[in-house]
Design a protein around this motif. Structure first.
Motif, PDB file in Angstrom:
ATOM      1  N   ALA A  33      51.821  -6.813  21.144  1.00  0.00           N
ATOM      2  CA  ALA A  33      51.494  -6.016  22.334  1.00  0.00           C
ATOM      3  C   ALA A  33      52.017  -4.587  22.181  1.00  0.00           C
ATOM      4  CB  ALA A  33      52.085  -6.680  23.573  1.00  0.00           C
ATOM      5  N   GLN A  34      53.230  -4.461  21.615  1.00  0.00           N
ATOM      6  CA  GLN A  34      53.788  -3.131  21.389  1.00  0.00           C
ATOM      7  C   GLN A  34      52.945  -2.357  20.378  1.00  0.00           C
ATOM      8  OE1 GLN A  34      57.829  -3.856  20.195  1.00  0.00           O
ATOM      9  NE2 GLN A  34      58.472  -4.560  22.236  1.00  0.00           N
ATOM     10  N   LEU A  35      52.488  -3.065  19.327  1.00  0.00           N
ATOM     11  CA  LEU A  35      51.633  -2.418  18.345  1.00  0.00           C
ATOM     12  C   LEU A  35      50.342  -1.920  18.987  1.00  0.00           C
ATOM     13  CD1 LEU A  35      51.989  -4.846  15.303  1.00  0.00           C
ATOM     14  CD2 LEU A  35      52.914  -2.541  15.477  1.00  0.00           C
ATOM     15  N   ARG A  36      49.798  -2.746  19.878  1.00  0.00           N
ATOM     16  CA  ARG A  36      48.570  -2.330  20.563  1.00  0.00           C
ATOM     17  C   ARG A  36      48.814  -1.106  21.427  1.00  0.00           C
ATOM     18  NH1 ARG A  36      45.243  -5.222  25.405  1.00  0.00           N
ATOM     19  NH2 ARG A  36      43.302  -4.090  25.139  1.00  0.00           N
ATOM     20  N   GLU A  37      49.956  -1.093  22.164  1.00  0.00           N
ATOM     21  CA  GLU A  37      50.275   0.056  23.009  1.00  0.00           C
ATOM     22  C   GLU A  37      50.439   1.312  22.163  1.00  0.00           C
ATOM     23  OE1 GLU A  37      53.682  -0.922  25.304  1.00  0.00           O
ATOM     24  OE2 GLU A  37      52.678  -2.528  26.432  1.00  0.00           O
ATOM     25  N   GLU A  90      26.963  11.929  21.033  1.00  0.00           N
ATOM     26  CA  GLU A  90      27.417  11.194  22.216  1.00  0.00           C
ATOM     27  C   GLU A  90      27.638   9.729  21.912  1.00  0.00           C
ATOM     28  OE1 GLU A  90      24.737  11.791  25.379  1.00  0.00           O
ATOM     29  OE2 GLU A  90      25.127  13.939  25.581  1.00  0.00           O
ATOM     30  N   ASP A  91      26.872   9.163  20.965  1.00  0.00           N
ATOM     31  CA  ASP A  91      27.021   7.742  20.653  1.00  0.00           C
ATOM     32  C   ASP A  91      28.367   7.439  20.034  1.00  0.00           C
ATOM     33  OD1 ASP A  91      24.545   7.245  21.604  1.00  0.00           O
ATOM     34  OD2 ASP A  91      23.542   7.404  19.646  1.00  0.00           O
ATOM     35  N   GLU A  92      28.997   8.456  19.388  1.00  0.00           N
ATOM     36  CA  GLU A  92      30.266   8.224  18.721  1.00  0.00           C
ATOM     37  C   GLU A  92      31.448   8.595  19.593  1.00  0.00           C
ATOM     38  OE1 GLU A  92      30.220  10.339  15.082  1.00  0.00           O
ATOM     39  OE2 GLU A  92      28.570   9.176  14.208  1.00  0.00           O
ATOM     40  N   GLU A  93      31.180   9.148  20.772  1.00  0.00           N
ATOM     41  CA  GLU A  93      32.262   9.598  21.622  1.00  0.00           C
ATOM     42  C   GLU A  93      33.137   8.432  22.066  1.00  0.00           C
ATOM     43  OE1 GLU A  93      32.759  11.961  25.849  1.00  0.00           O
ATOM     44  OE2 GLU A  93      30.918  12.160  24.706  1.00  0.00           O
ATOM     45  N   GLY A  94      34.424   8.583  21.833  1.00  0.00           N
ATOM     46  CA  GLY A  94      35.370   7.564  22.273  1.00  0.00           C
ATOM     47  C   GLY A  94      35.515   6.395  21.326  1.00  0.00           C
ATOM     48  N   GLU A  95      34.714   6.339  20.219  1.00  0.00           N
ATOM     49  CA  GLU A  95      34.822   5.210  19.305  1.00  0.00           C
ATOM     50  C   GLU A  95      35.968   5.418  18.331  1.00  0.00           C
ATOM     51  OE1 GLU A  95      31.188   4.494  17.327  1.00  0.00           O
ATOM     52  OE2 GLU A  95      30.080   3.971  19.143  1.00  0.00           O
ATOM     53  N   SER A  96      36.760   4.386  18.114  1.00  0.00           N
ATOM     54  CA  SER A  96      37.866   4.459  17.162  1.00  0.00           C
ATOM     55  C   SER A  96      38.284   3.057  16.791  1.00  0.00           C
ATOM     56  CB  SER A  96      39.044   5.214  17.776  1.00  0.00           C
ATOM     57  OG  SER A  96      40.127   5.263  16.894  1.00  0.00           O
ATOM     58  N   GLY A  97      38.526   2.825  15.498  1.00  0.00           N
ATOM     59  CA  GLY A  97      38.957   1.510  15.046  1.00  0.00           C
ATOM     60  C   GLY A  97      40.456   1.362  15.150  1.00  0.00           C
ATOM     61  N   PRO A  98      40.968   0.161  14.956  1.00  0.00           N
ATOM     62  CA  PRO A  98      42.406  -0.080  14.996  1.00  0.00           C
ATOM     63  C   PRO A  98      43.136   0.742  13.936  1.00  0.00           C
ATOM     64  CG  PRO A  98      41.176  -2.150  15.031  1.00  0.00           C
ATOM     65  CD  PRO A  98      40.203  -1.071  14.721  1.00  0.00           C
ATOM     66  N   ASP A  99      44.356   1.154  14.244  1.00  0.00           N
ATOM     67  CA  ASP A  99      45.165   1.936  13.329  1.00  0.00           C
ATOM     68  C   ASP A  99      45.512   1.122  12.085  1.00  0.00           C
ATOM     69  OD1 ASP A  99      48.127   2.755  12.444  1.00  0.00           O
ATOM     70  OD2 ASP A  99      47.085   4.512  13.241  1.00  0.00           O
ATOM     71  N   LEU A 100      45.363   1.753  10.888  1.00  0.00           N
ATOM     72  CA  LEU A 100      45.578   1.044   9.635  1.00  0.00           C
ATOM     73  C   LEU A 100      47.011   0.540   9.502  1.00  0.00           C
ATOM     74  CD1 LEU A 100      44.455   0.136   6.926  1.00  0.00           C
ATOM     75  CD2 LEU A 100      45.047   2.384   5.996  1.00  0.00           C
ATOM     76  N   GLU A 101      47.977   1.340   9.928  1.00  0.00           N
ATOM     77  CA  GLU A 101      49.375   0.929   9.832  1.00  0.00           C
ATOM     78  C   GLU A 101      49.638  -0.319  10.667  1.00  0.00           C
ATOM     79  OE1 GLU A 101      53.811   2.609  11.059  1.00  0.00           O
ATOM     80  OE2 GLU A 101      52.091   3.994  10.992  1.00  0.00           O
ATOM     81  N   ILE A 102      49.053  -0.349  11.825  1.00  0.00           N
ATOM     82  CA  ILE A 102      49.242  -1.506  12.709  1.00  0.00           C
ATOM     83  C   ILE A 102      48.561  -2.737  12.124  1.00  0.00           C
ATOM     84  CG2 ILE A 102      48.671  -2.434  14.986  1.00  0.00           C
ATOM     85  CD1 ILE A 102      49.023   0.410  16.065  1.00  0.00           C
ATOM     86  N   LEU A 103      47.371  -2.549  11.565  1.00  0.00           N
ATOM     87  CA  LEU A 103      46.676  -3.675  10.940  1.00  0.00           C
ATOM     88  C   LEU A 103      47.491  -4.237   9.783  1.00  0.00           C
ATOM     89  CD1 LEU A 103      43.010  -2.321  10.874  1.00  0.00           C
ATOM     90  CD2 LEU A 103      43.911  -4.105  12.342  1.00  0.00           C
ATOM     91  N   ASN A 104      48.110  -3.358   9.015  1.00  0.00           N
ATOM     92  CA  ASN A 104      48.942  -3.827   7.901  1.00  0.00           C
ATOM     93  C   ASN A 104      50.142  -4.618   8.397  1.00  0.00           C
ATOM     94  OD1 ASN A 104      47.322  -2.750   5.910  1.00  0.00           O
ATOM     95  ND2 ASN A 104      48.410  -0.792   5.843  1.00  0.00           N
ATOM     96  N   GLU A 105      50.740  -4.182   9.495  1.00  0.00           N
ATOM     97  CA  GLU A 105      51.878  -4.916  10.056  1.00  0.00           C
ATOM     98  C   GLU A 105      51.450  -6.300  10.529  1.00  0.00           C
ATOM     99  OE1 GLU A 105      54.616  -2.964  12.700  1.00  0.00           O
ATOM    100  OE2 GLU A 105      53.976  -0.985  12.022  1.00  0.00           O
TER     101      GLU A 105
END
Length: 497
Positions: free
Chosen positions: A69-73, A94-109
């Motif tokens: 949960a902390q990683l998500r925050e 406009e289709d890409e506005e606000g789109e973002s994938g999970p942070d790589l560092e967090i995914l690695n953790e």
């Protein structure tokens, strides 16, 4: 009264305390009460230890959930900060506005935590990552390939299905990116009720997004054939033909898929037409006019092919399969042999279906590989001729001929299977079904008079251990236990005979 050197004492034996009384009148009752008390205390200690371990595991999982949960925050805060700092772009899509994938560092953790976890804890971490939408394309593959194997080993098939469905609901983009693999792993786990409830949606997902990863998708289509799922196989092939043509595959792969499309209509026709009408010319011509690809057919060739699959037989002899024993390797198989081998293998497909109850799509998976293998199987060359002056001056004779060996050579079949099932040429369903059909092929050859009973038995004995090796390989690759069992059954009865 318990003694360090205690031995069983009978009720009527002298009491070990030395009182001179019988044991039943002295310490028997006290000893039994003491033993019962010790047993109860041991059970209580074991229960307390179990509860303590359970509490420790729950605390560990609670800490892990809090950490995720902390990683998500942190990921959300970082994304918000990056959006605030980014300069506005008036040309931004406009289709890409606000789109973002999970942070790589967090995914690695998360992946590190998953790798260190054991048993159910892995499943909890994966579920938390799904619920927190911390899944990317690569993570889906890495998590679920591990959990798929664990599900097989520990009987957690239903839990795996539910986790895939949860992924589909919570992380649709990541799910769609790996839908071919997810379908391949999930389909064999579906119970009858789950097939009725979830399979239509899963098939729809496979059709819509599967061809994006064409190699994985084609293996999944092979899996449906290996299970004999004729209707599903036809549905997927017909719906994805255009997508496969656009997938950038080799031309031979595209042509092979187009052949599966044609076969889907032919197999359906044969299974749903009364025997007396299957090859009746007027009925066949009327049916061909309904086909979407009728203008692309070589009609006479197609009708002859239909006739062989409907059960028409030719009388064969070994002399019908001549090959050169010298000359270029790629010119070894003569045109007449290539044609006759194709027709013989088509008759074998009919034999599998009508006499052995094998679905056409499954038999066809083996037939194609068997024909290719036999056409390329090496044969022994004749002794070298003398290079004397007389031989050199003699008139040249045409290349000597022999006949194509129709019995699979163990060593060469082993090499062929390795090519099919190794990492580089990974097509495991073709390999396992080919090996499953070999006993039927040998039986077919004996029935047609192309090998005798002794040759049939010798081939079975020489190939039996190879069938066992394929079973071991299939288990190591986490293929469906049902497919492995099918292979075991196919080889158990013939070898016993």
């Amino acid at each position: 009264m318990l003694h360090d050197n205690w031995k069983p004492v009978g009720r009527n034996d002298p009491c070990p305390c030395g009182s001179g009384k019988k044991y039943k009148h002295c310490h028997m009752r006290a000893d039994r009460e003491a033993a019962q008390q010790a047993k109860m205390e041991a059970a209580q200690r074991a229960e307390e230890e179990r509860l303590a371990q359970q509490a420790a595991r729950e605390a560990e999982r609670r800490d892990e959930r809090e950490r995720l949960a902390q990683l998500r925050e942190r990921a959300m805060a970082r994304q918000e900060e990056e959006r605030d700092l980014a300069a506005p772009d008036i040309f931004e899509d406009e289709d890409e506005e606000g789109e973002s994938g999970p942070d790589l560092e967090i995914l690695n953790e998360i992946w590190d935590a998953f790798g260190e976890a054991e048993d159910d804890h892995k499943w909890d971490i994966c579920q938390s990552a799904i619920d927190d939408q911390l899944m990317d394309d690569e993570g889906v593959f890495e998590f679920f390939i591990v959990l798929h194997r664990d599900a097989l080993e520990r009987g957690l098939e239903s839990r795996f299905v539910q986790l895939v469905l949860r992924l589909r609901q919570q992380c649709l983009d990541a799910y769609q990116s790996q839908v071919a693999y997810l379908f391949e792993w999930t389909f064999p786990f579906l119970s009858p009720s789950e097939r009725e409830t979830f399979l239509p949606d899963l098939i729809g997902d496979l059709i819509a997004d599967g061809p994006r990863k064409s190699e994985a998708f084609l293996n999944t289509v092979d899996m449906l054939a290996a299970f004999g799922e004729s209707a599903l196989h036809a549905q997927v092939v017909r719906a994805t033909q255009e997508a496969i043509e656009m997938a950038g595959l080799f031309e031979w792969a595209v042509d092979g898929y187009a052949t599966q499309l044609m076969d889907s209509y032919l197999f359906e026709y044969l299974d749903n037409t009364p025997p007396e009408m299957r090859a009746e010319p007027a009925h066949v011509n009327e049916w061909i006019e309904t086909l979407p690809f009728r203008d692309e057919l070589l009609k006479d060739v197609f009708i002859a092919y239909l006739g062989r699959l409907a059960g028409q037989r030719h009388t064969w002899a070994l002399e019908d399969f001549p090959v050169r024993t010298s000359g270029r390797k790629d010119d070894r198989v003569l045109e007449i042999t290539d044609d006759n081998l194709a027709y013989l293998c088509q008759e074998f497909l009919a034999y599998l279906h009508w006499e052995k109850g094998v679905a056409f799509v499954k038999g066809e998976l083996a037939r194609k590989e068997l024909r290719f293998f036999l056409a390329n199987q090496e044969i022994s060359s004749p002794p070298r001729k003398s290079k004397s002056r007389k031989s050199r001056n003699a008139a040249k004779n045409p290349a000597s001929t022999s006949v194509l060996p129709l019995r699979p050579d163990r060593k060469q079949l082993d090499e062929n299977l390795h090519g099919l099932m190794s990492f580089l040429g990974y097509q495991p369903y073709k390999g396992i079904v080919l090996m499953e059909m070999i006993p039927f092929w040998l039986e077919f050859l004996e029935e047609r008079g192309l090998i005798d009973r002794d040759s049939h038995a010798a081939s079975l004995r020489s190939l039996a251990d190879l069938a066992g090796a394929v079973q071991t390989y299939a288990a190591h690759e986490s293929l469906s236990p049902q497919l492995i069992e099918n292979l075991a059954v196919a080889w158990a009865t013939p070898v016993k005979k």
